[in-house]
Design an enzyme around this catalytic site. Structure first.
Site, PDB file in Angstrom:
ATOM      1  N   ASP A 174       5.357  -0.446  -6.691  1.00  0.00           N
ATOM      2  CA  ASP A 174       4.153  -0.758  -7.460  1.00  0.00           C
ATOM      3  C   ASP A 174       2.977   0.072  -6.976  1.00  0.00           C
ATOM      4  OD1 ASP A 174       2.644  -2.330  -9.399  1.00  0.00           O
ATOM      5  OD2 ASP A 174       1.699  -3.272  -7.662  1.00  0.00           O
ATOM      6  N   GLU A 200      -2.139   7.756  -5.158  1.00  0.00           N
ATOM      7  CA  GLU A 200      -2.281   7.175  -6.496  1.00  0.00           C
ATOM      8  C   GLU A 200      -3.729   7.160  -6.977  1.00  0.00           C
ATOM      9  OE1 GLU A 200      -2.770   2.409  -5.936  1.00  0.00           O
ATOM     10  OE2 GLU A 200      -0.805   3.211  -5.435  1.00  0.00           O
ATOM     11  N   ARG A 204       0.846  -1.188   0.000  1.00  0.00           N
ATOM     12  CA  ARG A 204       0.000   0.000   0.000  1.00  0.00           C
ATOM     13  C   ARG A 204       0.885   1.243   0.000  1.00  0.00           C
ATOM     14  NH1 ARG A 204      -3.166  -2.722  -1.726  1.00  0.00           N
ATOM     15  NH2 ARG A 204      -5.298  -3.233  -1.081  1.00  0.00           N
ATOM     16  N   HIS A 232       0.408  -0.217  -9.853  1.00  0.00           N
ATOM     17  CA  HIS A 232      -0.364  -1.050  -8.931  1.00  0.00           C
ATOM     18  C   HIS A 232      -0.882  -2.298  -9.661  1.00  0.00           C
ATOM     19  CE1 HIS A 232      -3.005  -0.864  -5.067  1.00  0.00           C
ATOM     20  NE2 HIS A 232      -2.679  -2.111  -5.364  1.00  0.00           N
TER      21      HIS A 232
END
Length: 327
Positions: free
Chosen positions: A256, A261, A232, A293
């Site tokens: 990632d 985001e 996260r 992500h």
């Protein structure tokens, strides 16, 4: 049973067609995020399913309850986008998704390898026919110490896979596993920060874990430490990451996920002016790898996520409980 599926992705459509027949349900599908304005799409439904962009806060949860909907599924593992405590208080049943940890674990190790082998600048050079080696010398995992924070399903799978690279592995977790002790040494968080060349996070986002990687914790790490995050974004303070890259305390980042985001990742924004200066600034560094992500994004994981999204609602109605129940 009638179900409303919000945030529908193209890759979910064929799976849903099969599940409609398998579970004998009617599914109303929309690509829209669940909000007060889109809620009427769920009219007459007994359950709703969402992804991570739908924010289920008190007012929306109240409306869901008042409409007669009893069951909610989120087709991702994380559930910090839902006020779980309030949902429990008003009697809503909520479940999340479950899928094998291998996809995220594989992706995590890929990020480590991209970082230690300077893949990003090497890729840039090829695009302009520069095939020189100067500045691209890498390191080998077998010579490094890797610290894994969180040894649940994903963190544990990362550790087992890393063991094949013959690196030293340190671990820190609220709960220790005898199985993991075969591959890694559990240490306190201060020792992990101090001794690790690479640190990877595998934790849920909670009040306690929010910004656990900050200026203070980074200062406790080795100079040139490599940080990996496929969990996260809010586990890491983006301002502290920027400062760490600028002063070269951080040697590389493999991310990632990233703080703030939402509204960017999983969307086509190529023609838009994106108002996220921190993200734009961070991604231009040659030693920072950002992906959108997508560590979870495999065929088998997608199948499992959609199945949980339908199966959980059906099981709630039929039996009052589900294996992935969180409220």
């Amino acid at each position: 049973m009638k179900i409303a599926f919000f945030e529908l992705r193209k890759d979910e459509e064929e799976i849903l067609k099969r599940l409609e027949k398998e579970y004998d349900v009617e599914i109303i599908k929309t690509e829209k995020i669940l909000t007060k304005e889109t809620f009427d799409i769920a009219g007459g439904c007994e359950g709703i399913s969402i992804l991570g962009h739908s924010k289920l806060e008190r007012n929306l949860l109240d409306r869901i309850k008042e409409s007669g909907i009893k069951y909610i599924s989120t087709r991702i593992i994380g559930y910090n986008h839902i006020d779980i405590d309030y949902a429990k208080k008003i009697g809503l049943k909520i479940c999340n998704a479950d899928y094998a940890p291998n996809g995220v674990a594989d992706f995590t190790i890929m990020l480590m390898l991209l970082a230690i082998r300077n893949y990003k600048p090497a890729m840039w050079r090829q695009n302009v026919n520069d095939y020189s080696l100067n500045g691209l010398i890498g390191r080998e995992l077998r010579n490094l110490t890797v610290g894994i924070i969180g040894t649940g399903k994903i963190g544990g799978t990362v550790i087992k896979s890393l063991a094949g690279f013959q690196c030293k592995i340190l671990a820190n977790s609220e709960y220790e596993s005898d199985e993991i002790k075969k591959y890694a040494q559990y240490v306190d968080i201060e020792t992990l920060y101090r001794e690790s060349d690479i640190i990877s996070l595998h934790l849920p986002l909670t009040d306690e874990s929010y910004h656990m990687i900050n200026e203070g914790s980074i200062n406790k790490m080795k100079d040139g430490v490599i940080l990996i995050n496929a969990a996260r974004g809010e586990l890491m303070d983006i301002q502290a990451l920027i400062k760490g890259i600028e002063n070269q305390k951080i040697g590389a980042l493999g991310l990632d996920v990233i703080e703030n985001e939402n509204g960017i990742y999983h969307m086509d924004r190529k023609s838009d002016i994106i108002q996220n200066r921190d993200m734009a600034y961070l991604r231009q560094f040659p030693n920072v790898v950002l992906t959108q992500h997508m560590a979870f994004y495999t065929d088998s994981a997608t199948e499992s996520m959609v199945r949980c999204g339908v199966e959980g609602l059906v099981e709630f109605k039929k039996n009052g409980t589900y294996r992935c129940e969180i409220a």
